[in-house]
Design a protein around this motif. Sequence first.
Motif, PDB file in Angstrom:
ATOM      1  N   ASN A  94      -1.730 -23.060 -55.390  1.00  0.00           N
ATOM      2  CA  ASN A  94      -1.006 -23.960 -56.298  1.00  0.00           C
ATOM      3  C   ASN A  94      -1.781 -25.223 -56.659  1.00  0.00           C
ATOM      4  N   LYS A  95      -2.557 -25.765 -55.746  1.00  0.00           N
ATOM      5  CA  LYS A  95      -3.223 -27.046 -56.007  1.00  0.00           C
ATOM      6  C   LYS A  95      -4.485 -26.904 -56.862  1.00  0.00           C
ATOM      7  N   TRP A  96      -4.871 -25.663 -57.180  1.00  0.00           N
ATOM      8  CA  TRP A  96      -6.088 -25.435 -57.956  1.00  0.00           C
ATOM      9  C   TRP A  96      -5.766 -25.217 -59.428  1.00  0.00           C
TER      10      TRP A  96
ATOM     11  N   ASN B 138      -4.872 -29.931 -59.331  1.00  0.00           N
ATOM     12  CA  ASN B 138      -3.662 -29.683 -60.107  1.00  0.00           C
ATOM     13  C   ASN B 138      -2.536 -30.614 -59.615  1.00  0.00           C
ATOM     14  N   PRO B 139      -1.839 -31.361 -60.490  1.00  0.00           N
ATOM     15  CA  PRO B 139      -1.765 -31.250 -61.948  1.00  0.00           C
ATOM     16  C   PRO B 139      -2.543 -32.339 -62.694  1.00  0.00           C
ATOM     17  N   SER B 140      -3.702 -32.732 -62.229  1.00  0.00           N
ATOM     18  CA  SER B 140      -4.478 -33.776 -62.913  1.00  0.00           C
ATOM     19  C   SER B 140      -4.779 -33.359 -64.353  1.00  0.00           C
TER      20      SER B 140
ATOM     21  N   ARG C 283      -3.558 -22.271 -64.814  1.00  0.00           N
ATOM     22  CA  ARG C 283      -2.953 -22.447 -63.499  1.00  0.00           C
ATOM     23  C   ARG C 283      -2.232 -21.162 -63.109  1.00  0.00           C
ATOM     24  N   ASN C 284      -1.861 -21.042 -61.836  1.00  0.00           N
ATOM     25  CA  ASN C 284      -1.244 -19.789 -61.405  1.00  0.00           C
ATOM     26  C   ASN C 284       0.166 -19.585 -61.958  1.00  0.00           C
ATOM     27  N   ASP C 285       0.717 -20.649 -62.560  1.00  0.00           N
ATOM     28  CA  ASP C 285       2.044 -20.500 -63.170  1.00  0.00           C
ATOM     29  C   ASP C 285       1.986 -20.466 -64.694  1.00  0.00           C
ATOM     30  N   GLY C 286       0.773 -20.366 -65.252  1.00  0.00           N
ATOM     31  CA  GLY C 286       0.662 -20.258 -66.701  1.00  0.00           C
ATOM     32  C   GLY C 286      -0.500 -21.038 -67.287  1.00  0.00           C
ATOM     33  N   VAL C 287      -0.576 -20.982 -68.605  1.00  0.00           N
ATOM     34  CA  VAL C 287      -1.659 -21.633 -69.360  1.00  0.00           C
ATOM     35  C   VAL C 287      -1.056 -22.709 -70.245  1.00  0.00           C
ATOM     36  N   ILE C 288      -1.693 -23.881 -70.260  1.00  0.00           N
ATOM     37  CA  ILE C 288      -1.207 -25.011 -71.049  1.00  0.00           C
ATOM     38  C   ILE C 288      -2.315 -25.476 -71.989  1.00  0.00           C
TER      39      ILE C 288
END
Length: 290
Positions: A230-232, A247-249, A259-264
């Motif tokens: 999660n922190k990467w 993450n989430p810098s 990120r592991n929860d999606g793309v922004i």
Amino acid sequence: MADRYSDQFRLSITEALSTQLYAALKRLEPAPLTQENLDALAPQAEKLGLPSMSGVYQLFRQLPGEERQLTYVGKADEPLPERLGNHLYKLSGREHISIDEMSFKCLFVEEDLSSVSPEKMLINEHLKTGKIVWNNRGFGNNDPGRNRDRTVIKSNHFDLEFPVDLSHTVKGLTPGIQSLHDALWEIKRGIPFLFRFKHSPAFKKLMITVPDGGFTADEAFRFIAQHLPNKWQICALLGWVIMYDDNPSLYPSARRYYRNDGVIDQNPETRKPGKNETDDEADEDNAFDE
């Protein structure tokens, strides 16, 4: 003070060097920026009996139906083929430009001219009659380092006009089961732009299955992000891509976060160039890797 029988004479070595370098390059014809042409430079230098292969060079770009433009003037303390090869590599991985548009000229310089900045002398000569498109716009070669990741770039920066091409196919990514560590290195070697990531011992133990069929850089980063803690996060800046445990810098010049929860996606911030402001390209030539 001058009179009828006496005056003062000042010899300008730098002016003479500048004029001669300019004239010598002007006599040459641009050659396509290809690996074949760069490979031919070393035998030529050996035939001439040169002690080193340092020198100065010019890059040109010619769009279809338009006149050739001088885009960059530089010097190479390292061998010229290596320096020009770095440019070939970099330009091969950029949007909105084709390597077929690029050509170059170069001069091997036998004497040590580093103290008189031969590339600056050439720039000044060219600026008397025209412009150079990419000088002082951040067109450097190597990783500028971690401190530059958070820079707000100028609105005329090279990376803003020609960002890294995330649709470029990753070469040499092995399908099947392998460690995340090995997959990261294969991606790094398989794309023509910088991918800098922080190393973690855990990545050598984390096994992933790379599917068949190949990846674009964007697809590869999406795939890797799914396996990150999660922190990467992977951050696609305009000029290179980084991966850190921050993450989430957020980064001002980022265009995309994986990120592991999606793309922004993000619109990069820019700033107006200051009066007489130039990029410190000497810093950009210092390689950095973690």
